[in-house]
Motif scaffolding. Structure first.
Motif, short mmCIF file in Angstrom:
data_model
loop_
_atom_site.label_atom_id
_atom_site.label_comp_id
_atom_site.label_asym_id
_atom_site.label_seq_id
_atom_site.Cartn_x
_atom_site.Cartn_y
_atom_site.Cartn_z
N UNK A 49 7.21 28.44 -13.00
CA UNK A 49 8.37 28.78 -13.84
C UNK A 49 8.40 28.05 -15.18
N UNK A 50 7.41 27.18 -15.42
CA UNK A 50 7.34 26.45 -16.68
C UNK A 50 8.21 25.21 -16.73
N UNK A 51 8.87 24.89 -15.63
CA UNK A 51 9.77 23.73 -15.59
C UNK A 51 9.20 22.68 -14.65
N UNK A 52 9.10 21.46 -15.13
CA UNK A 52 8.58 20.39 -14.29
C UNK A 52 9.68 19.64 -13.54
N UNK A 53 10.94 20.10 -13.69
CA UNK A 53 12.03 19.46 -12.96
C UNK A 53 12.50 20.30 -11.77
N UNK A 54 11.78 21.37 -11.46
CA UNK A 54 12.02 22.14 -10.24
C UNK A 54 10.76 22.01 -9.39
N UNK A 55 10.85 22.34 -8.12
CA UNK A 55 9.65 22.28 -7.30
C UNK A 55 9.72 23.30 -6.17
N UNK A 56 8.55 23.74 -5.77
CA UNK A 56 8.40 24.61 -4.62
C UNK A 56 8.04 23.73 -3.43
N UNK A 57 8.37 24.17 -2.22
CA UNK A 57 8.05 23.36 -1.05
C UNK A 57 7.70 24.24 0.15
N UNK A 58 6.67 23.81 0.85
CA UNK A 58 6.31 24.47 2.12
C UNK A 58 7.06 23.79 3.26
N UNK A 59 7.00 24.40 4.41
CA UNK A 59 7.45 23.75 5.63
C UNK A 59 6.48 22.60 5.91
N UNK A 60 6.88 21.62 6.71
CA UNK A 60 5.89 20.62 7.14
C UNK A 60 4.84 21.29 8.01
N UNK A 61 3.62 20.89 7.85
CA UNK A 61 2.54 21.47 8.65
C UNK A 61 1.19 20.96 8.18
N UNK A 62 0.16 21.46 8.79
CA UNK A 62 -1.20 21.09 8.42
C UNK A 62 -1.78 22.13 7.47
N UNK A 63 -2.49 21.66 6.47
CA UNK A 63 -3.19 22.53 5.52
C UNK A 63 -2.26 23.57 4.89
N UNK A 64 -1.08 23.13 4.51
CA UNK A 64 -0.14 24.00 3.79
C UNK A 64 -0.70 24.32 2.41
N UNK A 65 -0.33 25.47 1.84
CA UNK A 65 -0.91 25.89 0.57
C UNK A 65 0.03 26.74 -0.26
N UNK A 66 -0.26 26.77 -1.58
CA UNK A 66 0.32 27.71 -2.54
C UNK A 66 -0.84 28.42 -3.23
N UNK A 67 -0.64 29.69 -3.58
CA UNK A 67 -1.68 30.45 -4.26
C UNK A 67 -1.10 31.21 -5.45
N UNK A 68 -1.70 31.01 -6.61
CA UNK A 68 -1.27 31.67 -7.85
C UNK A 68 -2.23 32.82 -8.13
N UNK A 69 -1.66 33.97 -8.45
CA UNK A 69 -2.44 35.15 -8.85
C UNK A 69 -2.30 35.30 -10.36
N UNK A 70 -3.38 35.06 -11.09
CA UNK A 70 -3.34 35.16 -12.55
C UNK A 70 -3.34 36.61 -13.03
N UNK A 71 -3.41 37.58 -12.12
CA UNK A 71 -3.33 38.99 -12.48
C UNK A 71 -4.67 39.64 -12.77
N UNK A 72 -5.58 38.87 -13.29
CA UNK A 72 -6.94 39.31 -13.57
C UNK A 72 -7.79 38.05 -13.71
N UNK A 73 -9.09 38.24 -13.72
CA UNK A 73 -9.99 37.09 -13.88
C UNK A 73 -9.77 36.49 -15.26
N UNK A 74 -9.55 35.19 -15.28
CA UNK A 74 -9.33 34.46 -16.54
C UNK A 74 -10.33 33.32 -16.64
N UNK A 75 -10.72 33.01 -17.87
CA UNK A 75 -11.54 31.83 -18.15
C UNK A 75 -10.61 30.71 -18.58
N UNK A 76 -10.81 29.51 -18.03
CA UNK A 76 -9.97 28.37 -18.38
C UNK A 76 -10.73 27.08 -18.14
#
Length: 186
Positions: A42-69
């Protein structure tokens, strides 16, 4: 005397390729939108996303298409529990199906996946640079490694949350810092 030119990637004028991109996750803490995966981009560093507690929890971002960075900035939350964001991996791929149903170890061994290892604590921010050129990917996954001892507590990273504040991705111009005398630093 050991002199070398030092460079960094200047993100101040670069576009955040992850801004407002779709994010999925292994879980959402308490199934509450207050900790929605979309807060990760969201562009804000004062908010955060959180998973449930667990093993190997993850977040995945879809850039919409292949990007070079060449730069990934991972921001940890500042208000609480920064030690939870240690021993994580960042995975890059063009094919999200390479992640499906796989453990962290299986993803690391999968052809077509680039792995960035962070054995320490996510800072505010932690910067990852591809000094050899650029990464090319559509999907960016950040995942806890619960198989490694926590760098500060010594115990395994079992049953913990993943709750970064923000992930920013840039194709930033290289900036010259200057001539550095490394010999004098020894």
């Amino acid at each position: 005397t050991l002199l070398a030119y030092e460079y960094y990637y200047d993100t101040s004028s670069a576009t955040n390729l992850a801004l407002n991109k779709p994010v999925t996750s292994s879980s959402v803490y308490l199934n509450n939108s207050r900790w929605s995966p979309t807060l990760l981009t969201d562009g804000k560093t004062n908010t955060y996303a959180s998973t449930q507690p667990g093993e190997e929890e993850w977040f995945q971002i879809d850039l919409g298409e292949v990007k070079d960075f060449n730069t990934i900035q991972a921001y940890n939350r500042k208000d609480c529990c920064p030690e939870r964001a240690a021993n994580y991996r960042i995975f890059l791929t063009n094919d999200a199906s390479l992640f499906v149903g796989k453990t962290l170890a299986e993803i690391e061994a999968t052809p077509g996946v680039t792995t960035i290892v962070e054995p320490d604590l996510m800072e505010y921010p932690s910067d990852y640079y591809n000094t050899d050129g650029k990464w090319s990917a559509r999907y960016v996954r950040i995942m806890l490694d619960s198989t490694q001892p926590h760098p500060f507590e010594g115990a395994l990273h079992l049953d913990t949350h993943l709750h970064p504040a923000e992930i920013m991705i840039f194709d930033a111009p290289k900036s010259h810092v200057g001539l550095v005398d490394y010999w004098s630093m020894l």
